[in-house]
Motif scaffolding. Structure first.
Motif, short mmCIF file in Angstrom:
data_model
loop_
_atom_site.label_atom_id
_atom_site.label_comp_id
_atom_site.label_asym_id
_atom_site.label_seq_id
_atom_site.Cartn_x
_atom_site.Cartn_y
_atom_site.Cartn_z
N GLU A 42 0.84 -1.28 -0.16
CA GLU A 42 0.00 0.02 -0.06
C GLU A 42 0.93 1.20 -0.05
OE1 GLU A 42 -2.83 -0.37 3.11
OE2 GLU A 42 -3.94 -1.83 2.24
N ASN A 43 2.05 1.24 0.76
CA ASN A 43 2.68 2.36 0.90
C ASN A 43 3.77 2.76 -0.11
OD1 ASN A 43 1.22 3.10 3.24
ND2 ASN A 43 2.70 1.99 4.48
N GLU A 44 4.73 1.42 -0.46
CA GLU A 44 5.68 1.78 -1.45
C GLU A 44 5.02 1.59 -2.81
OE1 GLU A 44 8.73 2.25 -0.76
OE2 GLU A 44 8.38 1.90 1.80
N LEU A 45 4.07 0.79 -3.16
CA LEU A 45 3.56 0.69 -4.57
C LEU A 45 2.27 1.52 -4.92
CD1 LEU A 45 4.25 -3.14 -5.21
CD2 LEU A 45 5.55 -1.21 -5.77
N GLY A 46 1.45 1.56 -3.43
CA GLY A 46 0.20 2.23 -3.64
C GLY A 46 -0.82 1.48 -4.36
N TRP A 47 -0.70 0.07 -4.29
CA TRP A 47 -1.64 -0.84 -4.52
C TRP A 47 -2.89 -1.15 -3.26
CZ3 TRP A 47 1.73 -5.12 -7.46
CH2 TRP A 47 2.30 -4.72 -8.39
N PRO A 48 -4.10 -1.25 -3.66
CA PRO A 48 -4.87 -1.28 -2.55
C PRO A 48 -5.04 -2.85 -2.40
CG PRO A 48 -6.01 -1.01 -4.69
CD PRO A 48 -4.60 -0.87 -4.97
N THR A 49 -5.04 -3.17 -1.15
CA THR A 49 -5.37 -4.64 -0.66
C THR A 49 -6.81 -4.82 -0.21
OG1 THR A 49 -4.55 -4.10 1.75
CG2 THR A 49 -2.66 -4.69 -0.06
N VAL A 50 -6.96 -6.19 -0.22
CA VAL A 50 -8.40 -6.70 0.58
C VAL A 50 -8.32 -6.74 1.97
CG1 VAL A 50 -10.05 -8.45 0.64
CG2 VAL A 50 -8.89 -7.78 -1.63
N PRO A 51 -9.16 -6.39 2.86
CA PRO A 51 -8.90 -6.67 4.42
C PRO A 51 -8.87 -8.08 4.65
CG PRO A 51 -10.79 -5.06 3.89
CD PRO A 51 -10.24 -5.65 2.58
N GLY A 52 -8.04 -8.35 5.73
CA GLY A 52 -7.89 -9.73 6.28
C GLY A 52 -6.66 -10.35 6.03
N VAL A 55 -2.62 -11.60 3.24
CA VAL A 55 -2.89 -10.45 2.36
C VAL A 55 -3.16 -10.53 1.16
CG1 VAL A 55 -1.68 -8.32 1.63
CG2 VAL A 55 -0.96 -9.14 3.89
N ARG A 56 -4.08 -10.24 0.46
CA ARG A 56 -4.55 -10.18 -0.86
C ARG A 56 -4.53 -8.95 -1.55
NH1 ARG A 56 -10.14 -12.95 0.37
NH2 ARG A 56 -9.92 -11.44 1.93
N LEU A 57 -4.35 -8.76 -2.88
CA LEU A 57 -4.28 -7.47 -3.70
C LEU A 57 -5.43 -7.25 -4.57
CD1 LEU A 57 -0.62 -7.71 -5.13
CD2 LEU A 57 -1.31 -6.51 -3.09
N LEU A 58 -6.12 -6.35 -4.52
CA LEU A 58 -7.18 -5.98 -5.10
C LEU A 58 -7.10 -5.59 -6.66
CD1 LEU A 58 -10.21 -5.60 -4.72
CD2 LEU A 58 -9.66 -2.85 -4.74
N THR A 59 -7.44 -6.43 -7.75
CA THR A 59 -7.25 -6.44 -9.17
C THR A 59 -8.54 -5.59 -9.64
OG1 THR A 59 -8.56 -8.41 -9.54
CG2 THR A 59 -6.51 -8.60 -9.15
N GLY A 60 -8.03 -5.10 -10.91
CA GLY A 60 -9.13 -4.16 -11.51
C GLY A 60 -8.96 -2.71 -11.42
N GLU A 61 -8.12 -2.28 -10.52
CA GLU A 61 -7.75 -0.89 -10.35
C GLU A 61 -6.38 -0.59 -10.85
OE1 GLU A 61 -8.68 0.91 -6.43
OE2 GLU A 61 -10.58 -0.11 -6.07
N ARG A 62 -5.32 -1.02 -10.29
CA ARG A 62 -3.99 -0.66 -10.83
C ARG A 62 -3.28 -1.56 -11.87
NH1 ARG A 62 -1.48 2.89 -7.30
NH2 ARG A 62 -0.10 3.44 -8.93
N LEU A 106 0.49 -13.18 -14.61
CA LEU A 106 1.21 -12.06 -15.49
C LEU A 106 0.40 -10.74 -15.14
CD1 LEU A 106 1.23 -14.70 -17.29
CD2 LEU A 106 3.11 -13.62 -18.27
N LEU A 107 1.00 -9.85 -14.92
CA LEU A 107 0.23 -8.66 -14.25
C LEU A 107 0.07 -7.65 -15.77
CD1 LEU A 107 0.77 -9.42 -11.41
CD2 LEU A 107 1.28 -7.08 -10.77
N VAL A 108 -1.14 -7.55 -15.90
CA VAL A 108 -1.18 -6.54 -17.39
C VAL A 108 -2.20 -5.34 -16.64
CG1 VAL A 108 -1.28 -8.54 -18.92
CG2 VAL A 108 -3.36 -7.94 -17.77
N ALA A 109 -2.32 -4.51 -17.77
CA ALA A 109 -2.90 -3.29 -17.61
C ALA A 109 -4.41 -3.38 -17.12
CB ALA A 109 -3.05 -2.17 -18.81
N MET A 141 -6.01 -11.28 -5.72
CA MET A 141 -5.14 -12.24 -5.97
C MET A 141 -4.22 -12.52 -4.48
SD MET A 141 -2.15 -10.77 -8.41
CE MET A 141 -0.80 -11.86 -7.98
N GLU A 142 -3.68 -13.60 -4.33
CA GLU A 142 -2.65 -13.77 -3.16
C GLU A 142 -1.49 -13.02 -3.34
OE1 GLU A 142 -0.40 -17.01 -0.50
OE2 GLU A 142 -1.57 -17.46 -2.14
N ALA A 143 -1.01 -12.08 -2.37
CA ALA A 143 0.04 -11.21 -2.53
C ALA A 143 1.19 -12.03 -2.16
CB ALA A 143 0.00 -9.87 -1.15
#
Length: 220
Positions: A42-52, A55-62, A106-109, A141-143
């Motif tokens: 969240e702080n270094e990359l600015g990627w939103p995570t899912v609570p709980g 740690v899971r990364l929210l997809t569809g935003e970044r 693979l992370l895509v836009a 996705m799982e972080a």
């Protein structure tokens, strides 16, 4: 003559309790626990995570994610690297908890997940059963453990945890390296999404054919 000793009138003292472990003590995967990992994303990359937890990364935003068998993913990366006309350093991770074996993501836009069915149809892959899926808006996705938090591991098969093959770099504009569709060309030297999807589909088809040939014939 003394009578029987009366029972004690004070309540029994409770047994000493073992101190509770902190929820986010150092994890076996590295120096950081859940809060450290969440903070890094969240702080270094600015990627939103899912609570709980985990740690899971929210997809569809970044970013969105393309999910394929690891064998197809590795073959794709080799082909793209060998014929690189643009940057191929977009983030890629491995996940080993799937019942179907190790997966590559693979992370895509962001928005690419919605484009995938149309791209496959346009490339004439739509009629074939490819083990190629997309994870987009409203999913997660799982972080993978951040590289700086991980301890060196012995060489061997992936044991459950998600790991980065090509990690995102803190302090850099990661999104500029993600494969995307653009009529004006890929910004930041990112590879073309259509070319990536076509290569992934080709390698997924090859993996499927190899698996089919490796299965024993069934006799009735």
């Amino acid at each position: 003559m003394a009578g029987p000793v009366p029972p004690p009138t004070h309540p029994l003292l409770p047994l000493p309790r073992r101190p509770l472990a902190r929820e986010n003590r150092e994890s076996p995967e590295g120096r950081g626990g859940g809060d450290d990992v969440r903070g890094w994303y969240e702080n270094e990359l600015g990627w939103p995570t899912v609570p709980g937890h985990p740690v899971r990364l929210l997809t569809g935003e970044r970013f969105d994610v393309l999910d394929v068998p690891a064998a197809a993913g590795h073959a794709t990366l080799r082909r793209l690297t060998a014929a690189a006309t643009a940057s191929t350093s977009f983030p890629v991770s491995l996940h080993g908890r799937s019942a179907g074996g190790i997966r590559m993501r693979l992370l895509v836009a962001a928005g690419a997940a919605e484009e995938l069915p149309g791209i496959l149809q346009w490339l004439e892959w739509g009629a074939l059963p490819l083990d190629l899926t997309a994870i987009g808006a409203g999913a997660f996705m799982e972080a993978p453990q951040p590289p700086a938090f991980r301890r060196p591991q012995r060489a061997g098969p992936l044991q459950g945890a998600a790991v980065w093959v090509r990690p995102p770099v803190a302090g850099c504009e990661v999104e500029s390296s993600l494969p995307t569709m653009s009529a004006l060309g890929a910004p930041g030297g990112a590879p073309d999404l259509v070319r990536l999807v076509n290569t992934l589909a080709t390698e997924c088809h090859r993996v499927r054919l190899r698996r089919a040939c490796a299965q024993p014939l069934a006799f009735s």
